[in-house]
Design a protein around this motif. Structure first.
Motif, PDB file in Angstrom:
ATOM      1  N   GLY A  15     -13.402  63.803  72.103  1.00  6.69           N
ATOM      2  CA  GLY A  15     -14.347  63.332  71.682  1.00  6.69           C
ATOM      3  C   GLY A  15     -16.134  63.304  71.634  1.00  6.69           C
ATOM      4  O   GLY A  15     -16.907  63.375  71.510  1.00  6.69           O
ATOM      5  N   SER A  17     -19.037  65.992  74.133  1.00 10.56           N
ATOM      6  CA  SER A  17     -19.759  67.322  73.584  1.00 10.56           C
ATOM      7  C   SER A  17     -19.678  68.018  74.863  1.00 10.56           C
ATOM      8  O   SER A  17     -20.757  67.144  75.718  1.00 10.56           O
ATOM      9  CB  SER A  17     -21.160  66.686  72.321  1.00 10.56           C
ATOM     10  N   VAL A  62     -12.007  75.168  64.656  1.00 12.18           N
ATOM     11  CA  VAL A  62     -13.520  74.465  65.291  1.00 12.18           C
ATOM     12  C   VAL A  62     -14.807  73.554  63.813  1.00 12.18           C
ATOM     13  O   VAL A  62     -15.613  73.816  64.330  1.00 12.18           O
ATOM     14  CB  VAL A  62     -13.873  75.364  66.258  1.00 12.18           C
ATOM     15  N   ARG A  65     -17.135  71.362  63.607  1.00 11.42           N
ATOM     16  CA  ARG A  65     -17.934  70.411  65.071  1.00 11.42           C
ATOM     17  C   ARG A  65     -18.418  71.763  66.040  1.00 11.42           C
ATOM     18  O   ARG A  65     -18.941  70.854  66.319  1.00 11.42           O
ATOM     19  CB  ARG A  65     -15.882  70.415  65.488  1.00 11.42           C
ATOM     20  N   PHE A  66     -17.849  72.190  65.827  1.00 18.08           N
ATOM     21  CA  PHE A  66     -18.431  73.814  66.785  1.00 18.08           C
ATOM     22  C   PHE A  66     -19.537  74.403  65.872  1.00 18.08           C
ATOM     23  O   PHE A  66     -20.143  74.651  64.957  1.00 18.08           O
ATOM     24  CB  PHE A  66     -17.394  74.574  67.339  1.00 18.08           C
ATOM     25  N   MET A  81     -20.309  72.211  71.224  1.00 20.55           N
ATOM     26  CA  MET A  81     -18.883  71.767  70.681  1.00 20.55           C
ATOM     27  C   MET A  81     -19.123  70.193  70.372  1.00 20.55           C
ATOM     28  O   MET A  81     -19.526  69.403  71.518  1.00 20.55           O
ATOM     29  CB  MET A  81     -18.007  72.334  71.881  1.00 20.55           C
ATOM     30  N   ASN A  82     -18.640  69.593  69.350  1.00 19.65           N
ATOM     31  CA  ASN A  82     -18.932  68.862  69.419  1.00 19.65           C
ATOM     32  C   ASN A  82     -17.301  67.977  69.350  1.00 19.65           C
ATOM     33  O   ASN A  82     -16.367  68.761  68.549  1.00 19.65           O
ATOM     34  CB  ASN A  82     -19.870  67.995  67.706  1.00 19.65           C
ATOM     35  N   SER A  83     -17.166  66.733  69.271  1.00 19.04           N
ATOM     36  CA  SER A  83     -15.187  66.451  68.907  1.00 19.04           C
ATOM     37  C   SER A  83     -14.537  66.564  69.831  1.00 19.04           C
ATOM     38  O   SER A  83     -13.414  67.587  69.163  1.00 19.04           O
ATOM     39  CB  SER A  83     -15.131  66.132  67.471  1.00 19.04           C
ATOM     40  N   THR A  85     -11.107  68.021  72.145  1.00 19.52           N
ATOM     41  CA  THR A  85     -10.070  67.688  72.028  1.00 19.52           C
ATOM     42  C   THR A  85      -9.511  67.677  73.032  1.00 19.52           C
ATOM     43  O   THR A  85     -10.060  69.318  73.638  1.00 19.52           O
ATOM     44  CB  THR A  85      -8.927  67.158  71.053  1.00 19.52           C
TER      45      THR A  85
END
Length: 116
Positions: A15, A17, A62, A65-66, A81-83, A85
């Protein structure tokens, strides 16, 4: 001599970044297509995101999110890069491509580990 130097990798919780950077030298940065790839253990290298002077493109996994961006004044491309996994744990590579002359350069990679 062309060099692509990635930085910004590390350990992040699920989750979380990270922002990766790729500093390019020895090439005319603005004419190259710049991309980020990643390679997880035991898997093939895959394209994550690409940026040209006029467009950006992302792998479906992605999108949203990216974010890929570039600063031509600094000859640097970024990947926000967010969220993240755990499945996105991989070595992330910067790539510079100039298709008219089939020129292709790679950075040494930066490790991203997503784990709690």
């Amino acid at each position: 001599q062309v060099q692509l130097v990635e930085s910004g990798g590390g350990l992040v919780q699920p989750g979380g970044s990270l922002r990766l950077s790729c500093a390019a030298s020895g090439l005319t940065f603005s004419i190259y297509t710049m991309s980020w790839y990643r390679q997880a253990p035991g898997k093939e290298r895959e394209l994550v995101a690409t940026i040209t002077r006029t467009s950006t493109n992302y792998a479906d996994s992605v999108k949203g999110r990216f974010t890929i961006s570039s600063d031509n004044a600094k000859n640097t491309v970024y990947l926000q890069m967010n969220s993240l996994t755990p499945e996105e744990t991989a070595v992330y590579y910067c790539n510079a491509n100039y298709a008219p002359l089939s020129i292709n350069y790679w950075g040494q990679g930066t490790q991203v580990t997503v784990s709690s």
